[in-house]
Design a protein around this motif. Sequence first.
Motif, PDB file in Angstrom:
ATOM      1  N   THR A   1      44.907  73.810  60.440  1.00 47.26           N
ATOM      2  CA  THR A   1      44.809  74.819  59.382  1.00 47.26           C
ATOM      3  C   THR A   1      45.055  74.244  57.995  1.00 47.26           C
ATOM      4  OG1 THR A   1      47.120  75.399  59.847  1.00 47.26           O
ATOM      5  CG2 THR A   1      45.409  76.771  60.855  1.00 47.26           C
ATOM      6  N   PHE A   2      45.547  73.019  57.904  1.00 47.51           N
ATOM      7  CA  PHE A   2      45.737  72.362  56.611  1.00 47.51           C
ATOM      8  C   PHE A   2      45.752  70.851  56.799  1.00 47.51           C
ATOM      9  CE2 PHE A   2      49.678  74.357  58.131  1.00 47.51           C
ATOM     10  CZ  PHE A   2      50.377  73.243  58.531  1.00 47.51           C
ATOM     11  N   GLU A   3      45.798  70.137  55.659  1.00 47.82           N
ATOM     12  CA  GLU A   3      45.698  68.681  55.694  1.00 47.82           C
ATOM     13  C   GLU A   3      46.922  68.022  55.088  1.00 47.82           C
ATOM     14  OE1 GLU A   3      42.146  67.784  53.528  1.00 47.82           O
ATOM     15  OE2 GLU A   3      40.796  68.337  55.187  1.00 47.82           O
ATOM     16  N   ILE A   4      47.170  66.792  55.497  1.00 41.68           N
ATOM     17  CA  ILE A   4      48.136  65.898  54.853  1.00 41.68           C
ATOM     18  C   ILE A   4      47.386  64.633  54.491  1.00 41.68           C
ATOM     19  CG2 ILE A   4      50.205  64.478  55.161  1.00 41.68           C
ATOM     20  CD1 ILE A   4      51.291  66.546  57.075  1.00 41.68           C
ATOM     21  N   ASP A   5      47.440  64.278  53.229  1.00 40.14           N
ATOM     22  CA  ASP A   5      46.736  63.074  52.748  1.00 40.14           C
ATOM     23  C   ASP A   5      45.267  63.060  53.180  1.00 40.14           C
ATOM     24  OD1 ASP A   5      49.056  62.235  51.548  1.00 40.14           O
ATOM     25  OD2 ASP A   5      49.626  60.859  53.155  1.00 40.14           O
ATOM     26  N   GLY A   6      44.626  64.231  53.127  1.00 41.62           N
ATOM     27  CA  GLY A   6      43.200  64.313  53.437  1.00 41.62           C
ATOM     28  C   GLY A   6      42.860  64.325  54.906  1.00 41.62           C
ATOM     29  N   LYS A   7      43.880  64.306  55.771  1.00 46.45           N
ATOM     30  CA  LYS A   7      43.627  64.339  57.217  1.00 46.45           C
ATOM     31  C   LYS A   7      44.133  65.647  57.805  1.00 46.45           C
ATOM     32  CE  LYS A   7      43.589  59.352  58.051  1.00 46.45           C
ATOM     33  NZ  LYS A   7      44.089  58.242  58.868  1.00 46.45           N
ATOM     34  N   VAL A   8      43.313  66.238  58.646  1.00 41.22           N
ATOM     35  CA  VAL A   8      43.680  67.505  59.276  1.00 41.22           C
ATOM     36  C   VAL A   8      44.907  67.304  60.167  1.00 41.22           C
ATOM     37  CG1 VAL A   8      42.923  69.245  60.943  1.00 41.22           C
ATOM     38  CG2 VAL A   8      41.352  68.443  59.184  1.00 41.22           C
ATOM     39  N   VAL A   9      45.827  68.256  60.096  1.00 41.47           N
ATOM     40  CA  VAL A   9      47.034  68.189  60.927  1.00 41.47           C
ATOM     41  C   VAL A   9      46.698  68.745  62.308  1.00 41.47           C
ATOM     42  CG1 VAL A   9      49.412  68.966  61.181  1.00 41.47           C
ATOM     43  CG2 VAL A   9      48.500  68.476  58.908  1.00 41.47           C
ATOM     44  N   PRO A  10      46.752  67.907  63.354  1.00 36.14           N
ATOM     45  CA  PRO A  10      46.354  68.376  64.684  1.00 36.14           C
ATOM     46  C   PRO A  10      47.500  69.098  65.401  1.00 36.14           C
ATOM     47  CG  PRO A  10      46.963  66.074  64.811  1.00 36.14           C
ATOM     48  CD  PRO A  10      47.111  66.474  63.358  1.00 36.14           C
ATOM     49  N   LYS A  11      47.143  69.778  66.459  1.00 34.77           N
ATOM     50  CA  LYS A  11      48.152  70.302  67.376  1.00 34.77           C
ATOM     51  C   LYS A  11      48.994  69.134  67.890  1.00 34.77           C
ATOM     52  CE  LYS A  11      48.405  73.342  71.442  1.00 34.77           C
ATOM     53  NZ  LYS A  11      47.612  74.192  72.350  1.00 34.77           N
ATOM     54  N   TYR A  12      50.279  69.358  68.053  1.00 31.35           N
ATOM     55  CA  TYR A  12      51.223  68.329  68.508  1.00 31.35           C
ATOM     56  C   TYR A  12      51.405  67.197  67.492  1.00 31.35           C
ATOM     57  CZ  TYR A  12      49.833  70.593  72.935  1.00 31.35           C
ATOM     58  OH  TYR A  12      49.530  71.503  73.913  1.00 31.35           O
ATOM     59  N   ALA A  13      51.245  67.512  66.203  1.00 28.59           N
ATOM     60  CA  ALA A  13      51.382  66.479  65.164  1.00 28.59           C
ATOM     61  C   ALA A  13      52.826  66.033  64.966  1.00 28.59           C
ATOM     62  CB  ALA A  13      50.828  66.995  63.836  1.00 28.59           C
ATOM     63  N   GLY A  14      53.775  66.828  65.425  1.00 21.67           N
ATOM     64  CA  GLY A  14      55.178  66.473  65.249  1.00 21.67           C
ATOM     65  C   GLY A  14      56.039  67.203  66.257  1.00 21.67           C
ATOM     66  N   ILE A  15      57.325  66.912  66.210  1.00 21.32           N
ATOM     67  CA  ILE A  15      58.279  67.567  67.111  1.00 21.32           C
ATOM     68  C   ILE A  15      59.567  67.835  66.328  1.00 21.32           C
ATOM     69  CG2 ILE A  15      59.097  65.336  68.009  1.00 21.32           C
ATOM     70  CD1 ILE A  15      59.549  66.742  70.713  1.00 21.32           C
TER      71      ILE A  15
END
Length: 353
Positions: free
Chosen positions: A300-314
């Motif tokens: 739903t949004f980007e970080i540094d031009g890259k889409v944030v995927p599901k499971y991007a962090g914990i």
Amino acid sequence: MIFIEVIKEYFGEFEGETVWQWTLINDHGMRMSVLNYGAIVTSLETKDKFGDFANISLGFTNLDDYLAHSPYFGATLGPVAGRISKGQFSLDGKQFQLTQNEGANHRHGGKLNFSKKLWDVSVEKALEQIVMTFEYRWADGENGYPGNIDAKMTYTLNNKNEWLIDYEAQADQPTIYNPSNHIYFNLNGEVGSTVLQQQLWVNSDAFLPIDEASLPIGEIRSVEGTIFDLRAGREIAEVTQSDDQQVKLVGDGLDHAFILKHENGRPDAVLFDPKSGRRLEMETACDSVLVYTANSLAGTFEIDGKVVPKYAGITMETQGLVDAINHDGFGDIVLRPEKPFTSRTAFRFTVES
């Protein structure tokens, strides 16, 4: 040679006030950048087994993204983190109604919670550590909470490569208080990647099962024989691929509180990334840690031009048990004038070759 250093930079404007970013750097080159808005950690840079530094937390590089999106990246939650059923609770024979900002329920302190406030900040640089102090007065009646709450936190970055969070609070009448920090870790440090190949260990014999609204059902359930048994460690992908109904309920992942055993000499939780060799140990005074595997972040949004995927962090949200005020046997989150609140959480960063 690198010496302890603090860099203060302009980050933006919020309601006519300046938002500043402080970057704390220890003797080993570890860097932590923090805002006075929401006491948000925007980045946390540590080195991998090859000696290369990268940001191992999810965060934005500009204020507009923090204002536009609400994933609580690196933010302080409160006065009460997590959900409160129907936003209602009883205290000393009185009924209270909090604001309802997630359907009928109250979440993370309400819509304008700690993560949306400008905190008063002071920074003290010492020989082996840098201490940032945050203070905010939460007004009586704000979001329905009784009492004025004088909230205080310190973030300490030291030369042991530890980030220490010390929470303190005082109130002038009985209220409830259960803060946390919602930083998302991704130890491989690659924007747009996932944590699925990272390994999680939690020193816990029991967790809180939840309902469709992610509220505890009131049961404390043993992890024995379930995918929630993380005492020997599991790859996160093994958890997300489980057919366990509790895992399915939250979009194929974790959004659950684990009750911690607190054994001396052992961390409460460990996250490890085999690829980078980065290892994170967490210790806390809190009763539980809520582990969330970013099941609903998908694209739903980007970080540094890259889409944030599901499971991007914990996340490792250390706190008293979720909705404790409404369940017997869930512990005490009442803050009283005669008994100030104190709690510490430590995140320790190391590398395995």
